[in-house]
Design a protein around this motif. Structure first.
Motif, mmCIF file in Angstrom:
data_model
loop_
_atom_site.group_PDB
_atom_site.id
_atom_site.type_symbol
_atom_site.label_atom_id
_atom_site.label_comp_id
_atom_site.label_asym_id
_atom_site.label_seq_id
_atom_site.Cartn_x
_atom_site.Cartn_y
_atom_site.Cartn_z
ATOM 1 N N ALA A 207 0.841 -1.189 -0.066
ATOM 2 C CA ALA A 207 0.191 0.094 0.183
ATOM 3 C C ALA A 207 0.770 1.092 0.134
ATOM 4 O O ALA A 207 -0.019 2.549 -0.389
ATOM 5 C CB ALA A 207 -0.829 0.551 0.995
ATOM 6 N N VAL A 208 2.283 0.891 0.419
ATOM 7 C CA VAL A 208 2.674 2.341 0.247
ATOM 8 C C VAL A 208 3.834 2.592 -0.375
ATOM 9 O O VAL A 208 4.484 2.677 -0.743
ATOM 10 C CB VAL A 208 3.869 2.740 1.810
ATOM 11 C CG1 VAL A 208 2.970 2.797 3.402
ATOM 12 C CG2 VAL A 208 4.522 1.500 2.451
ATOM 13 N N GLU A 209 3.228 1.252 -1.950
ATOM 14 C CA GLU A 209 4.515 1.310 -2.840
ATOM 15 C C GLU A 209 6.230 0.662 -2.407
ATOM 16 O O GLU A 209 6.781 1.744 -3.176
ATOM 17 C CB GLU A 209 4.274 2.234 -3.343
ATOM 18 C CG GLU A 209 2.622 3.017 -4.057
ATOM 19 C CD GLU A 209 2.339 3.647 -5.226
ATOM 20 O OE1 GLU A 209 2.761 4.631 -4.811
ATOM 21 O OE2 GLU A 209 1.292 4.165 -5.749
ATOM 22 N N HIS A 210 5.886 0.200 -1.391
ATOM 23 C CA HIS A 210 7.836 -0.345 -1.672
ATOM 24 C C HIS A 210 7.782 -0.940 -2.568
ATOM 25 O O HIS A 210 7.464 -2.722 -2.362
ATOM 26 C CB HIS A 210 7.976 -0.550 -0.167
ATOM 27 C CG HIS A 210 9.213 -0.487 0.351
ATOM 28 N ND1 HIS A 210 10.476 -0.869 -0.493
ATOM 29 C CD2 HIS A 210 9.717 -0.019 1.097
ATOM 30 C CE1 HIS A 210 11.404 -0.063 -0.196
ATOM 31 N NE2 HIS A 210 11.264 -0.320 1.497
ATOM 32 N N ARG A 211 8.673 -0.492 -2.943
ATOM 33 C CA ARG A 211 9.098 -1.630 -4.304
ATOM 34 C C ARG A 211 10.525 -2.602 -3.841
ATOM 35 O O ARG A 211 10.623 -3.519 -5.000
ATOM 36 C CB ARG A 211 9.299 -0.763 -6.002
ATOM 37 C CG ARG A 211 8.087 -0.099 -5.961
ATOM 38 C CD ARG A 211 8.743 0.778 -7.579
ATOM 39 N NE ARG A 211 9.771 1.148 -7.038
ATOM 40 C CZ ARG A 211 10.325 2.705 -8.304
ATOM 41 N NH1 ARG A 211 10.607 2.569 -9.415
ATOM 42 N NH2 ARG A 211 11.395 3.137 -7.759
ATOM 43 N N ALA A 212 10.928 -2.023 -3.027
ATOM 44 C CA ALA A 212 12.071 -3.119 -2.446
ATOM 45 C C ALA A 212 12.502 -3.741 -1.129
ATOM 46 O O ALA A 212 13.279 -2.889 -0.498
ATOM 47 C CB ALA A 212 13.343 -1.868 -3.378
ATOM 48 N N VAL A 213 10.888 -4.357 -0.904
ATOM 49 C CA VAL A 213 11.495 -4.934 0.713
ATOM 50 C C VAL A 213 11.139 -6.265 0.117
ATOM 51 O O VAL A 213 10.528 -7.144 -0.559
ATOM 52 C CB VAL A 213 10.254 -4.037 0.938
ATOM 53 C CG1 VAL A 213 8.579 -4.484 0.006
ATOM 54 C CG2 VAL A 213 10.173 -4.324 2.894
ATOM 55 N N GLU A 214 11.394 -6.946 1.298
ATOM 56 C CA GLU A 214 11.587 -8.798 1.524
ATOM 57 C C GLU A 214 10.856 -8.603 3.454
ATOM 58 O O GLU A 214 11.431 -7.765 4.190
ATOM 59 C CB GLU A 214 12.152 -9.208 1.413
ATOM 60 C CG GLU A 214 12.684 -9.359 -0.322
ATOM 61 C CD GLU A 214 14.341 -9.670 -0.124
ATOM 62 O OE1 GLU A 214 14.517 -10.988 0.316
ATOM 63 O OE2 GLU A 214 14.526 -9.896 -1.317
ATOM 64 N N THR A 215 10.030 -9.991 3.189
ATOM 65 C CA THR A 215 10.251 -9.903 4.449
ATOM 66 C C THR A 215 9.806 -11.424 4.866
ATOM 67 O O THR A 215 10.516 -12.407 4.276
ATOM 68 C CB THR A 215 8.253 -9.585 4.899
ATOM 69 O OG1 THR A 215 7.310 -10.933 4.248
ATOM 70 C CG2 THR A 215 7.884 -8.553 4.326
ATOM 71 N N LEU A 216 10.358 -11.497 6.338
ATOM 72 C CA LEU A 216 10.603 -12.834 7.095
ATOM 73 C C LEU A 216 10.910 -12.801 8.363
ATOM 74 O O LEU A 216 10.401 -11.973 9.492
ATOM 75 C CB LEU A 216 12.404 -12.538 6.869
ATOM 76 C CG LEU A 216 13.537 -13.114 5.299
ATOM 77 C CD1 LEU A 216 14.786 -12.875 5.526
ATOM 78 C CD2 LEU A 216 12.804 -14.509 5.027
ATOM 79 N N HIS A 217 10.322 -14.005 8.884
ATOM 80 C CA HIS A 217 9.880 -14.398 10.242
ATOM 81 C C HIS A 217 11.437 -14.847 10.683
ATOM 82 O O HIS A 217 12.013 -15.331 10.160
ATOM 83 C CB HIS A 217 8.879 -14.950 10.496
ATOM 84 C CG HIS A 217 8.667 -15.575 11.309
ATOM 85 N ND1 HIS A 217 8.070 -17.201 11.811
ATOM 86 C CD2 HIS A 217 8.778 -15.010 12.548
ATOM 87 C CE1 HIS A 217 7.967 -17.717 13.171
ATOM 88 N NE2 HIS A 217 7.826 -15.843 13.564
ATOM 89 N N LEU A 218 11.493 -14.129 12.319
ATOM 90 C CA LEU A 218 12.543 -14.651 12.867
ATOM 91 C C LEU A 218 12.120 -15.511 14.566
ATOM 92 O O LEU A 218 11.246 -14.745 14.939
ATOM 93 C CB LEU A 218 13.581 -13.871 12.954
ATOM 94 C CG LEU A 218 14.553 -13.921 14.393
ATOM 95 C CD1 LEU A 218 16.347 -14.507 13.435
ATOM 96 C CD2 LEU A 218 15.600 -12.680 14.659
ATOM 97 N N PRO A 219 11.784 -16.812 14.444
ATOM 98 C CA PRO A 219 10.925 -17.735 15.472
ATOM 99 C C PRO A 219 11.908 -17.076 16.940
ATOM 100 O O PRO A 219 13.006 -16.894 16.989
ATOM 101 C CB PRO A 219 11.317 -18.829 15.159
ATOM 102 C CG PRO A 219 12.080 -18.724 13.589
ATOM 103 C CD PRO A 219 12.186 -17.485 13.549
ATOM 104 N N THR A 220 10.863 -17.142 17.273
ATOM 105 C CA THR A 220 11.666 -16.973 19.018
ATOM 106 C C THR A 220 11.931 -18.393 19.451
ATOM 107 O O THR A 220 11.771 -19.720 18.681
ATOM 108 C CB THR A 220 9.847 -17.262 20.081
ATOM 109 O OG1 THR A 220 9.420 -15.776 19.440
ATOM 110 C CG2 THR A 220 10.552 -16.753 21.253
ATOM 111 N N ALA A 221 13.253 -18.031 20.373
ATOM 112 C CA ALA A 221 14.437 -18.932 20.450
ATOM 113 C C ALA A 221 15.088 -18.899 22.331
ATOM 114 O O ALA A 221 14.605 -17.647 21.374
ATOM 115 C CB ALA A 221 15.338 -19.463 18.892
ATOM 116 N N GLU A 222 15.199 -20.116 22.493
ATOM 117 C CA GLU A 222 16.119 -19.722 23.524
ATOM 118 C C GLU A 222 17.767 -19.388 23.046
ATOM 119 O O GLU A 222 18.358 -19.230 22.312
ATOM 120 C CB GLU A 222 16.490 -20.799 24.273
ATOM 121 C CG GLU A 222 17.397 -20.517 25.842
ATOM 122 C CD GLU A 222 16.256 -20.149 26.555
ATOM 123 O OE1 GLU A 222 16.973 -19.209 27.779
ATOM 124 O OE2 GLU A 222 15.361 -20.608 27.168
#
Length: 550
Positions: A207-222
């Protein structure tokens, strides 16, 4: 192009802006930093890629930085904010490159930076663990914003609780406008939560027209030794390390430069708008000065006409003297003398009358100076009152002394000097305008000039009023009509009218000059209250050229 733009920005005089804490200054400084960073990128293509890890408090920035470094180089804690200074991580030679002559050089001089030289960091990458963007410490946010302005890559950490907050989205919109590659990492979320949140996050980024973006998940861990297990953090670590090869660095740096250049006109617009607001404020303050110092000569004459010019006793004695015919006899004698060229001197009588005339003249001179000072002081008070009611005026007075209080206006010596100079000019007018009729008068100047000067000063400026309209003279001193007739006989009627006009105009010009001198004390404060118009016009022209080029 960038160097020319930088020169034009410097012409706005940022030093003067700092002295008055100008509202446009933060935008100006940000734009200069952006340009310096771009020029650094273009000049040093082999410089390491600057990756800034940023986000809100408690998102896990320092933990990720430690995991990338393979060592606990950044402090982690439950205390907020934990990170007190940014930590810069990289290979020793590459750290030297960015801290001494690269994009972080200015920041290294401005603020403390903790450095962590480690050979374990991939070549070509310098990682910065930034301070919290939502810190309660304003200075912390300012430092992080400056780092993000020069970053080649943003690694933005957002939690399940804060990923959609406006504070964070505002920064991501900025990344979109700059077209800087952004890796958004979701932290503190379970797999199930991530499966629900990431699609929503991607929609918001689209929606904000970010053309150079990737998303990742960093799981919770000890967490151990202030780091995440490599297996858990592997996807994020691999994506960041993938930025290191030369071709990837070149692509991201080119994107950073082009995106920043495309955004320059928008940033210049914001700066010009802030400057225009300040220029409008300056124009308001200029109008207050103009209003306060308008028609002061008219105010002076009005006060002289309305007020009693001489002390009562002096005025009484003067009127008695004039009523007794003393002045008329002196002027008659002067007129008669001019028809008797063989006389070598003028036989004055009534030395007591002369003393009264001189005393009247002295007190009248003091009266004019006193009224003039009051008029000037009133003008200064009016200006300063108007400025105090204006936010821009109050801001000026917080950094500069008020001219009226500092004694730079309504000066006693200046007013007295003006009256004395004007009085001498009156005598010169008398001598000059009647020169053809008074060609022998200088042989008796002590008598003739003293009498004429006294008569003119008292009758036509200091008697009960000074209301000259055209050739009309309103005088309340006793015997003034006869005196004016005698002056006309001595100098000629036309010459008397011209004389009255000249001495009034001379007084007017002198008062205007002194008023302008006092007003200059305020105008000087305004001279540096906004950038020079020529510099602003040049910046506008450069902004238009940038937009056309894009």
């Amino acid at each position: 192009m960038l160097q020319a733009l930088r020169d034009e920005l410097l012409a706005l005089d940022g030093d003067a802006g700092r002295r008055r804490d100008a509202p446009w200054l933060p935008l100006w400084e940000r734009l200069l930093r952006r340009i310096d960073g771009l020029m650094g990128h273009l000049e040093r293509e082999d410089e390491p890629l600057l990756v800034v890890v940023a986000g809100g408090t408690g998102a896990g920035k320092s933990t990720l930085a430690n995991t990338l470094a393979g060592s606990a180089v950044a402090t982690t804690s439950a205390r907020r904010p934990t990170t007190e200074v940014p930590t810069v991580i990289g290979r020793p030679t590459e750290l030297d490159s960015v801290l001494r002559r690269g994009v972080l050089a200015a920041e290294a001089q401005r603020a403390s930076l903790h450095t962590a030289p480690l050979e374990s960091v991939p070549a070509g990458l310098v990682i910065v663990d930034a301070l919290d963007v939502d810190s309660v410490e304003t200075a912390n946010r300012d430092i992080t914003e400056r780092l993000l302005e020069v970053a080649d890559v943003w690694v933005w950490l957002a939690t399940a609780r804060t990923y959609a907050d406006e504070a964070g989205m505002a920064y991501l919109r900025q990344a979109a406008r700059l077209d800087v590659f952004t890796l958004v990492v979701l932290t503190q979320a379970s797999e199930a939560e991530a499966a629900e949140i990431l699609p929503d996050l991607n929609e918001k980024l689209a929606a904000v027209e970010h053309r150079a973006v990737e998303t990742l998940h960093l799981p919770t861990a000890e967490i151990g030794d202030e780091r995440l297990p490599d297996a858990v953090a592997a996807p994020v670590l691999e994506r960041i390390r993938a930025l290191a090869p030369p071709e990837q660095r070149a692509a991201h740096r080119e994107r950073t430069v082009l995106g920043a250049v495309r955004y320059l006109p928008t940033e210049i617009d914001a700066l010009l708008e802030a400057i225009a607001t300040e220029q409008t404020a300056v124009r308001r303050l200029v109008k207050a000065v103009d209003a306060g110092y308008t028609d002061l000569d008219g105010q002076l004459l009005a006060e002289l006409q309305a007020g009693e010019p001489l002390r009562h006793e002096i005025l009484r004695r003067w009127n008695e003297l004039v009523g007794s015919g003393w002045l008329q006899r002196q002027l008659n004698a002067a007129a008669d003398y001019l028809s008797r060229r063989w006389l070598r001197w003028l036989p004055w009588s009534g030395r007591g009358g002369q003393r009264v005339a001189e005393e009247a003249e002295e007190h009248a001179r003091e009266r004019i100076a006193r009224v003039l000072r009051r008029v000037l002081d009133s003008a200064a008070a009016e200006v300063e009152s108007a400025w105090q009611q204006d936010q821009a005026g109050r801001a000026l007075f917080t950094r500069h002394d008020q001219p009226r209080a500092a004694g730079r206006v309504a000066r006693r010596e200046a007013a007295e000097r003006l009256v004395a100079d004007w009085e001498r000019q009156v005598a010169e007018h008398v001598d000059t305008i009647g020169r053809s009729r008074l060609r022998w008068a200088r042989r008796a100047t002590t008598g003739v000039n003293a009498t004429l000067t006294t008569a003119l000063l008292v009758l036509f400026t200091l008697g009960g009023g000074f209301g000259l309209t055209g050739t009309e003279v309103v005088v309340t001193a006793a015997g003034s009509t006869t005196t004016q007739a005698l002056l006309a006989r001595l100098l000629g009627e036309h010459n008397v009218e011209q004389l009255l006009k000249d001495i009034r105009e001379d007084l007017q010009h002198r008062v205007e000059g002194l008023a302008e001198e006092d007003a200059r004390a305020y105008r000087d404060l305004l001279a540096a209250a906004a950038p020079p118009p020529d510099a602003v016009a040049a910046l506008q022209h450069r902004r238009d050229a940038l937009e056309e080029r894009d």
